[in-house]
Design an enzyme around this catalytic site. Structure first.
Site, short mmCIF file in Angstrom:
data_model
loop_
_atom_site.label_atom_id
_atom_site.label_comp_id
_atom_site.label_asym_id
_atom_site.label_seq_id
_atom_site.Cartn_x
_atom_site.Cartn_y
_atom_site.Cartn_z
N ARG A 138 0.85 -1.19 0.00
CA ARG A 138 0.00 0.00 0.00
C ARG A 138 0.89 1.24 0.00
O ARG A 138 1.85 1.33 0.77
CB ARG A 138 -0.90 0.01 1.23
CG ARG A 138 -2.14 -0.87 1.08
CD ARG A 138 -3.12 -0.34 0.03
NE ARG A 138 -4.29 -1.19 -0.14
CZ ARG A 138 -4.38 -2.20 -1.01
NH1 ARG A 138 -3.36 -2.51 -1.80
NH2 ARG A 138 -5.49 -2.91 -1.11
N GLU A 166 -2.94 7.62 -4.78
CA GLU A 166 -3.30 7.08 -6.10
C GLU A 166 -4.54 7.76 -6.66
O GLU A 166 -5.48 8.00 -5.90
CB GLU A 166 -3.55 5.56 -5.98
CG GLU A 166 -2.28 4.82 -5.75
CD GLU A 166 -2.46 3.31 -5.65
OE1 GLU A 166 -3.48 2.77 -6.12
OE2 GLU A 166 -1.55 2.68 -5.11
N HIS A 221 -0.20 -0.03 -10.17
CA HIS A 221 -0.93 -0.94 -9.26
C HIS A 221 -1.45 -2.19 -9.98
O HIS A 221 -2.66 -2.41 -10.08
CB HIS A 221 -2.09 -0.18 -8.57
CG HIS A 221 -2.50 -0.81 -7.27
ND1 HIS A 221 -2.95 -0.09 -6.20
CD2 HIS A 221 -2.53 -2.12 -6.86
CE1 HIS A 221 -3.25 -0.90 -5.19
NE2 HIS A 221 -2.99 -2.14 -5.57
C1 GLV Z 1 -4.67 -4.89 -4.29
O1 GLV Z 1 -4.00 -3.94 -4.02
C2 GLV Z 1 -5.23 -5.74 -3.30
O2 GLV Z 1 -5.18 -5.42 -2.10
O3 GLV Z 1 -5.78 -6.79 -3.69
#
Ligand code: GLV
Ligand code: GLV
Length: 325
Positions: free
Chosen positions: A239, A268, A286
């Site tokens: 994260r 983001e 991501h």
């Molecule tokens: C993506 O970032 C997830 O947490 O699945």
């Protein structure tokens, strides 16, 4: 009797939608973009259950907007977007998608690690520009991986998988963990659990796999970067807010650390001012779980959780089992 109504906040792979449509009335956000808070709240007004994304805020206002809600399934393993305590107070089960994305995310961490260490993206651009004049002994020299020290911050499922993949590169593995010792890593890789400061000082590569919590927000800040080796490479597929991104930009500019490979960002989809111009960085949008089978399996797992929530049985990956009677 009319079928329960499921609201899906953004199109997910067909595998999951087909499964949901077998038992439910399914409404999917028709636009391939995140909903605004207002649109989200309007969309869930008569929903019996919701499949949502890490970009949706699942909080008291969301639950207020969905008076019929009997369950919420997050299409993600991370659930910092959900106020789980609030869901539990209201007796609403919530779930995430662990396990099915572990290998894909660990693999992407390695893709970033090698891309930064061996300057893969930067040198690809050299080829495409036509500027390469031929092989040279001093060109594009990068960092060794084999035999170096890998520091895993958060040795949960994904951190453990990432560490296990280092076995072929004969690396020394250090890890931090907020819970118990990781006996599997200690036994199979000779990994050592250390304090965060020791991991920062000793590691050549640091890979972040801790969930985002108050205690991990800005864990990587100016103080942390000062402790890291000047050659160390930081990888983040977890994260974004675990890194204070302005401090990362400053550390990269000052040469306090050697490089960074990021798949996630503090704000983001924006990046901190200056990040895109920093040397020795590889920046991805991501995509940790973005493989065909992983995304299909996330969709199927979300659908299975919804089925159980509406049947009153135990959802396979429920986050607040205490709501089950
Ligand atoms: C993506 O970032 C997830 O947490 O699945
Ligand atoms: C979640 O954070 C995991 O490691 O699977």
């Amino acid at each position: 009797m009319s079928r329960p109504r499921i609201f899906v906040t953004r199109r997910i792979p067909e595998a999951g939608l087909t499964r949901l449509r077998a038992s439910f009335e399914v409404v999917v956000n028709p636009d391939d973009r995140p909903l605004t808070t207002e649109e989200l709240h309007r969309g869930v007004a008569d929903a019996d259950a919701v499949v949502g994304l890490l970009t949706d805020r699942i909080d008291a206002a969301f639950f207020d907007a969905a008076p019929n809600l009997k369950g919420y399934a997050n299409y993600a393993v991370g659930y910092d977007n959900i106020d789980v305590a609030e869901a539990t107070r209201r007796g609403i089960p919530v779930s995430n998608t662990p396990d099915v994305l572990t290998m894909a995310t660990a693999e992407l961490a390695w893709a970033l690690l090698f891309a930064v260490a061996r300057r893969v993206v930067e040198t690809d651009a050299v080829m495409r520009s036509g500027a390469w004049t031929g092989w040279g002994p001093l060109q594009f020299i990068g960092a060794d991986v084999s035999g170096r020290t890998l520091g895993i911050v958060g040795a949960g499922r994904i951190g453990t998988a990432m560490a296990r993949m280092s076995a072929g590169f004969n690396m020394r593995v250090l890890y931090t963990s907020s819970s118990s010792r990781n006996e599997e890593l200690e036994r199979d890789l000779g990994a050592r659990r250390v304090e965060f400061d020791e991991l920062l000082r000793e590691s050549d590569f640091i890979s972040i796999h801790t969930p985002l919590r108050p205690s991990t927000r800005h864990l990587f800040n100016a103080d942390a970067f000062r402790l890291m080796k000047n050659t160390a490479i930081l990888i983040n597929t977890g994260r974004g807010p675990v890194i204070r991104e302005d401090d990362l930009v400053a550390a990269l500019r000052a040469g306090e650390i050697g490089g960074a490979g990021l798949d996630v960002y503090e704000m983001e989809p924006r990046m901190a001012e200056g990040l895109k111009d920093c040397p020795n960085t590889v920046l991805l949008p991501h995509i940790g779980s973005a493989t065909h089978s992983t995304r299909d399996n996330m969709a199927l797992l979300a659908a299975e959780n919804i089925e159980a929530m509406l049947a009153g049985t135990r959802p396979p990956t429920i986050l607040n089992p205490e709501v089950l009677k």
